[in-house]
Design an enzyme around this catalytic site. Sequence first.
Site, mmCIF file in Angstrom:
data_model
loop_
_atom_site.group_PDB
_atom_site.id
_atom_site.type_symbol
_atom_site.label_atom_id
_atom_site.label_comp_id
_atom_site.label_asym_id
_atom_site.label_seq_id
_atom_site.Cartn_x
_atom_site.Cartn_y
_atom_site.Cartn_z
ATOM 1 N N TYR A 23 0.925 -1.292 0.193
ATOM 2 C CA TYR A 23 0.063 -0.044 -0.169
ATOM 3 C C TYR A 23 1.121 1.097 -0.096
ATOM 4 O O TYR A 23 2.080 1.320 0.391
ATOM 5 C CB TYR A 23 -0.884 0.124 1.207
ATOM 6 N N CYS A 24 0.451 2.195 -0.498
ATOM 7 C CA CYS A 24 0.787 3.512 -0.313
ATOM 8 C C CYS A 24 -0.187 4.664 -0.118
ATOM 9 O O CYS A 24 -1.393 4.554 0.165
ATOM 10 C CB CYS A 24 1.941 4.018 -1.638
ATOM 11 N N THR A 25 0.171 5.955 -0.458
ATOM 12 C CA THR A 25 -0.741 7.007 -0.245
ATOM 13 C C THR A 25 -2.105 6.848 -1.127
ATOM 14 O O THR A 25 -3.260 6.743 -0.680
ATOM 15 C CB THR A 25 -0.371 8.587 -0.366
ATOM 16 N N ILE A 45 -4.259 4.616 0.730
ATOM 17 C CA ILE A 45 -4.877 4.970 2.186
ATOM 18 C C ILE A 45 -5.992 5.838 2.023
ATOM 19 O O ILE A 45 -6.986 5.856 2.757
ATOM 20 C CB ILE A 45 -3.849 5.596 2.955
#
Length: 341
Positions: A197-199, A226
Site C-alpha cells: 500500500y501507499c498514499t 490509504i
Amino acid sequence: MLLHNRTDRRILKQQIAQSSEPRLTLSFYKYIYITDPQAFRDKLYLDLSALQVLGRIYVAHEGINAQISVPQAQFEILQSYVNASLYLSGIRLNLAVDDNGKSFYKLKVKVRPKIVADGLEDHVFDVTNKGVHVDAEAFNQLASDPDTVIVDMRNHYESEVGHFENAILPDADTFREALPMVEELLKSHKDKNIVMYCTGGIRCEKASAYFKHKGFPKVYQLEGGIIQYSREIQAKNLPNKFKGKNFVFDERLGERITNEIISHCHQCGKSADTHTNCKNEACHILFIQCDTCAKKFEGCCSQDCYDFLKLPEEEQKTQKKKFKVVRNVFRKGRAEHLKLK
Ligand SMILES: [Zn+2]
Ligand SMILES: [Zn+2]
C-alpha cells in the site's frame, strides 16, 4: 496560446486564499504507454486550464500522475473530459478527505522521465502487469490472514505519522531506495500473500508489478491507497486497521485518519504528528514539531535556525551557506541535530 502560467506566485496564492468558490482536491494516476508525452502534456495544459484546474501533473512514457483541485461546479465536466480521453478513460479520481480545496494555486503540467522515480531503465519490467487490486474489505480480510505480509511502500517520514497495523515499514528516503530494501525484507516470505500500500496507490502499483517480475506469486495492492481505504471504511462502517495520519505532499502535509498520535516531536520527544518545514528558508527541513516547540522556536527546527532568523538581513545572506547540507530534500527529518527523530 499560453502553455505556462507565469503570474507571480504570491499573487496567485492570494487569489486562491481569498476566493470563496468551493473547490475539490483530487488525485489520479495511470500506468499506460504514452507515445508523445510532450504533445499530450500541451493538450492537457490547455484543456485543464479552461476548466480552472490547479495543481501538479506529471506525464511520462510510463503514464500520468496528477494532484489537482477543481471548482466544484466544473467537477462533472472534468469527469466527462477524463472519460472521453484516450489515455485517461477508466481512470479512478480519488477525492481527498479533510479538505478545504485550497491545496494548489497554479497549474503545472510537466514531462518527466518517469511518473514514479524507481532508478530503473524503462522497460526493465512491465509496469502495467500489476498485482491484484483489493478494496478495503478484501484488505482487512487479507490482513487477518497469518500468511499475509503487509508492506508500506512509502518513505520513512510518511509512515512515521501513520501506517497499517503490523506493516513492514522500510526506512527509506525515496521509493527508489525502498525497492531493494523491501526485496531484502521479503526474501523469507516469498510464498506469502504480499499486500502493498501507499498514499494513493501509484507507488505500490509499480512495486506490485516489480515484485511480480521478481517472481513473487501472490502480490496484492490496496486500490486507491490509504485515501480510498479511509473513505471506504467510513462509508461501509468497516473496522479500521490504519492508525494515525496519512501524510500528503501538498501544503496540508497530512490528513488525519484516526485520533491516535503514533509519532513524537523531533525536538523534545513529546507525542506529536504535525509535520512542518523549518521557518528558516535557508534550512527548510521537513520535521515533526509539537505546539510547545513551535512556539518556543517560532517554527524553527533548532536554536541555530532560530538565531539565524534574528540576524540582520545582510548577515543572513553571508551565513546562508552553512544550511546547505540539511536542505537536501532526500534527508527530510534526518538531520543530525534532530536527535529525537
Ligand atoms: Zn516538542
Ligand atoms: Zn532549520
